[in-house]
Design a protein around this motif. Structure first.
Motif, PDB file in Angstrom:
ATOM      1  N   TRP A  36       0.860  -1.176   0.000  1.00  0.00           N
ATOM      2  CA  TRP A  36       0.000   0.000   0.000  1.00  0.00           C
ATOM      3  C   TRP A  36       0.905   1.239   0.000  1.00  0.00           C
ATOM      4  O   TRP A  36       1.893   1.299   0.740  1.00  0.00           O
ATOM      5  N   PHE A  37       0.518   2.190  -0.825  1.00  0.00           N
ATOM      6  CA  PHE A  37       1.188   3.480  -0.882  1.00  0.00           C
ATOM      7  C   PHE A  37       0.138   4.566  -0.722  1.00  0.00           C
ATOM      8  O   PHE A  37      -1.052   4.323  -0.888  1.00  0.00           O
ATOM      9  N   ARG A  38       0.618   5.767  -0.427  1.00  0.00           N
ATOM     10  CA  ARG A  38      -0.299   6.900  -0.391  1.00  0.00           C
ATOM     11  C   ARG A  38       0.385   8.097  -1.034  1.00  0.00           C
ATOM     12  O   ARG A  38       1.609   8.175  -1.099  1.00  0.00           O
ATOM     13  N   GLN A  39      -0.459   9.013  -1.493  1.00  0.00           N
ATOM     14  CA  GLN A  39       0.079  10.177  -2.181  1.00  0.00           C
ATOM     15  C   GLN A  39      -0.787  11.392  -1.929  1.00  0.00           C
ATOM     16  O   GLN A  39      -2.018  11.305  -1.953  1.00  0.00           O
ATOM     17  N   THR A  40      -0.128  12.523  -1.699  1.00  0.00           N
ATOM     18  CA  THR A  40      -0.808  13.809  -1.575  1.00  0.00           C
ATOM     19  C   THR A  40      -0.335  14.699  -2.716  1.00  0.00           C
ATOM     20  O   THR A  40       0.730  14.458  -3.301  1.00  0.00           O
ATOM     21  N   PRO A  41      -1.105  15.719  -3.069  1.00  0.00           N
ATOM     22  CA  PRO A  41      -0.750  16.562  -4.219  1.00  0.00           C
ATOM     23  C   PRO A  41       0.652  17.142  -4.099  1.00  0.00           C
ATOM     24  O   PRO A  41       1.034  17.674  -3.054  1.00  0.00           O
ATOM     25  N   GLY A  42       1.405  17.011  -5.185  1.00  0.00           N
ATOM     26  CA  GLY A  42       2.740  17.579  -5.233  1.00  0.00           C
ATOM     27  C   GLY A  42       3.818  16.745  -4.579  1.00  0.00           C
ATOM     28  O   GLY A  42       4.985  17.142  -4.582  1.00  0.00           O
ATOM     29  N   LYS A  43       3.447  15.596  -4.040  1.00  0.00           N
ATOM     30  CA  LYS A  43       4.431  14.740  -3.377  1.00  0.00           C
ATOM     31  C   LYS A  43       4.513  13.391  -4.064  1.00  0.00           C
ATOM     32  O   LYS A  43       3.583  12.964  -4.751  1.00  0.00           O
ATOM     33  N   GLU A  44       5.635  12.691  -3.848  1.00  0.00           N
ATOM     34  CA  GLU A  44       5.785  11.362  -4.405  1.00  0.00           C
ATOM     35  C   GLU A  44       4.999  10.354  -3.570  1.00  0.00           C
ATOM     36  O   GLU A  44       4.654  10.604  -2.421  1.00  0.00           O
ATOM     37  N   ARG A  45       4.774   9.205  -4.194  1.00  0.00           N
ATOM     38  CA  ARG A  45       4.059   8.166  -3.471  1.00  0.00           C
ATOM     39  C   ARG A  45       4.898   7.670  -2.311  1.00  0.00           C
ATOM     40  O   ARG A  45       6.097   7.429  -2.445  1.00  0.00           O
ATOM     41  N   GLU A  46       4.221   7.490  -1.188  1.00  0.00           N
ATOM     42  CA  GLU A  46       4.876   7.090   0.040  1.00  0.00           C
ATOM     43  C   GLU A  46       4.452   5.679   0.410  1.00  0.00           C
ATOM     44  O   GLU A  46       3.253   5.375   0.466  1.00  0.00           O
ATOM     45  N   PHE A  47       5.418   4.836   0.699  1.00  0.00           N
ATOM     46  CA  PHE A  47       5.155   3.467   1.125  1.00  0.00           C
ATOM     47  C   PHE A  47       4.544   3.484   2.520  1.00  0.00           C
ATOM     48  O   PHE A  47       5.078   4.151   3.420  1.00  0.00           O
ATOM     49  N   VAL A  48       3.449   2.730   2.706  1.00  0.00           N
ATOM     50  CA  VAL A  48       2.844   2.656   4.045  1.00  0.00           C
ATOM     51  C   VAL A  48       2.734   1.233   4.566  1.00  0.00           C
ATOM     52  O   VAL A  48       2.592   1.035   5.773  1.00  0.00           O
ATOM     53  N   ALA A  49       2.781   0.232   3.692  1.00  0.00           N
ATOM     54  CA  ALA A  49       2.721  -1.149   4.172  1.00  0.00           C
ATOM     55  C   ALA A  49       3.088  -2.095   3.048  1.00  0.00           C
ATOM     56  O   ALA A  49       2.757  -1.842   1.886  1.00  0.00           O
ATOM     57  N   SER A 105      12.288 -10.852  -4.038  1.00  0.00           N
ATOM     58  CA  SER A 105      12.413 -11.636  -2.803  1.00  0.00           C
ATOM     59  C   SER A 105      11.483 -11.150  -1.704  1.00  0.00           C
ATOM     60  O   SER A 105      11.188 -11.882  -0.765  1.00  0.00           O
ATOM     61  N   SER A 106      11.015  -9.919  -1.829  1.00  0.00           N
ATOM     62  CA  SER A 106      10.189  -9.375  -0.757  1.00  0.00           C
ATOM     63  C   SER A 106       9.408  -8.182  -1.272  1.00  0.00           C
ATOM     64  O   SER A 106       9.619  -7.735  -2.392  1.00  0.00           O
ATOM     65  N   SER A 107       8.527  -7.680  -0.447  1.00  0.00           N
ATOM     66  CA  SER A 107       7.769  -6.490  -0.824  1.00  0.00           C
ATOM     67  C   SER A 107       8.676  -5.274  -0.654  1.00  0.00           C
ATOM     68  O   SER A 107       9.235  -5.046   0.401  1.00  0.00           O
ATOM     69  N   SER A 108       8.805  -4.530  -1.724  1.00  0.00           N
ATOM     70  CA  SER A 108       9.720  -3.400  -1.748  1.00  0.00           C
ATOM     71  C   SER A 108       9.037  -2.118  -1.291  1.00  0.00           C
ATOM     72  O   SER A 108       7.826  -1.958  -1.414  1.00  0.00           O
ATOM     73  N   THR A 109       9.834  -1.181  -0.776  1.00  0.00           N
ATOM     74  CA  THR A 109       9.313   0.141  -0.428  1.00  0.00           C
ATOM     75  C   THR A 109       9.374   1.089  -1.626  1.00  0.00           C
ATOM     76  O   THR A 109       8.893   2.218  -1.536  1.00  0.00           O
ATOM     77  N   ASN A 110       9.965   0.646  -2.725  1.00  0.00           N
ATOM     78  CA  ASN A 110      10.133   1.469  -3.921  1.00  0.00           C
ATOM     79  C   ASN A 110       8.950   1.269  -4.861  1.00  0.00           C
ATOM     80  O   ASN A 110       8.735   0.169  -5.364  1.00  0.00           O
ATOM     81  N   PRO A 111       8.190   2.304  -5.136  1.00  0.00           N
ATOM     82  CA  PRO A 111       7.020   2.133  -6.006  1.00  0.00           C
ATOM     83  C   PRO A 111       7.376   1.649  -7.405  1.00  0.00           C
ATOM     84  O   PRO A 111       6.541   1.022  -8.065  1.00  0.00           O
ATOM     85  N   ARG A 112       8.585   1.872  -7.853  1.00  0.00           N
ATOM     86  CA  ARG A 112       8.971   1.441  -9.201  1.00  0.00           C
ATOM     87  C   ARG A 112       9.075  -0.080  -9.320  1.00  0.00           C
ATOM     88  O   ARG A 112       9.150  -0.616 -10.423  1.00  0.00           O
ATOM     89  N   GLU A 113       9.092  -0.780  -8.192  1.00  0.00           N
ATOM     90  CA  GLU A 113       9.179  -2.243  -8.225  1.00  0.00           C
ATOM     91  C   GLU A 113       7.822  -2.894  -8.483  1.00  0.00           C
ATOM     92  O   GLU A 113       7.746  -4.105  -8.645  1.00  0.00           O
ATOM     93  N   TYR A 114       6.771  -2.107  -8.505  1.00  0.00           N
ATOM     94  CA  TYR A 114       5.426  -2.667  -8.637  1.00  0.00           C
ATOM     95  C   TYR A 114       4.884  -2.422 -10.035  1.00  0.00           C
ATOM     96  O   TYR A 114       4.865  -1.295 -10.532  1.00  0.00           O
ATOM     97  N   GLU A 115       4.414  -3.512 -10.647  1.00  0.00           N
ATOM     98  CA  GLU A 115       3.944  -3.433 -12.029  1.00  0.00           C
ATOM     99  C   GLU A 115       2.487  -3.011 -12.109  1.00  0.00           C
ATOM    100  O   GLU A 115       2.059  -2.424 -13.116  1.00  0.00           O
TER     101      GLU A 115
END
Length: 127
Positions: A36-49, A105-115
């Motif tokens: 799960w990620f979250r995003q607010t206007p003007g900011k990059e997506r933030e990893f939350v879980a 190998s695991s769930s990444s905190t980097n949004p670019r790893e998710y297709e």
């Protein structure tokens, strides 16, 4: 075709709770690391879980640790994000993401790893 559909967002008061749901279709959920990620206007997506495909191990940033809980039900092809003790700074659009790469190998905190991504669901927390 893989699709992710989130639901459960809305308005909550500070200190309240919401549960987000993400239904996955087109691929067996058991094959994917989810996040799960979250995003607010003007900011990059933030990893939350994040939750791994095997074992269900979870990962959280300090900002939500102890308040948010990710879980998955592979039989229902569904992942959840239980959010408790909500704060106004949790206000954002929340996205579900899936990584079906068999070499991950695991769930990444980097949004670019998710297709694959859902369309997002708005969460608003009032003070």
């Amino acid at each position: 075709q893989v699709q992710l559909v989130e639901s459960g967002g809305g308005l909550a008061q500070a200190g309240g709770s919401l549960r987000l749901t993400c239904v996955v279709s087109g691929r067996a959920l058991s094959l994917g690391h989810m996040a799960w990620f979250r995003q607010t206007p003007g900011k990059e997506r933030e990893f939350v879980a994040g939750i791994r495909r095997s074992g269900g191990n979870t990962l959280y940033p300090d900002s939500v640790k102890g308040r948010f809980t990710a879980s998955r039900d592979n039989a229902k092809n569904t992942v959840y994000l239980q959010m408790n003790s909500l704060k106004p700074e949790d206000t954002a659009v929340y996205f579900c993401a899936a990584d079906f790469n068999p070499f991950s190998s695991s769930s990444s905190t980097n949004p670019r790893e998710y297709e694959y991504w859902g369309q997002g669901t708005q969460v608003t927390v009032s003070s």
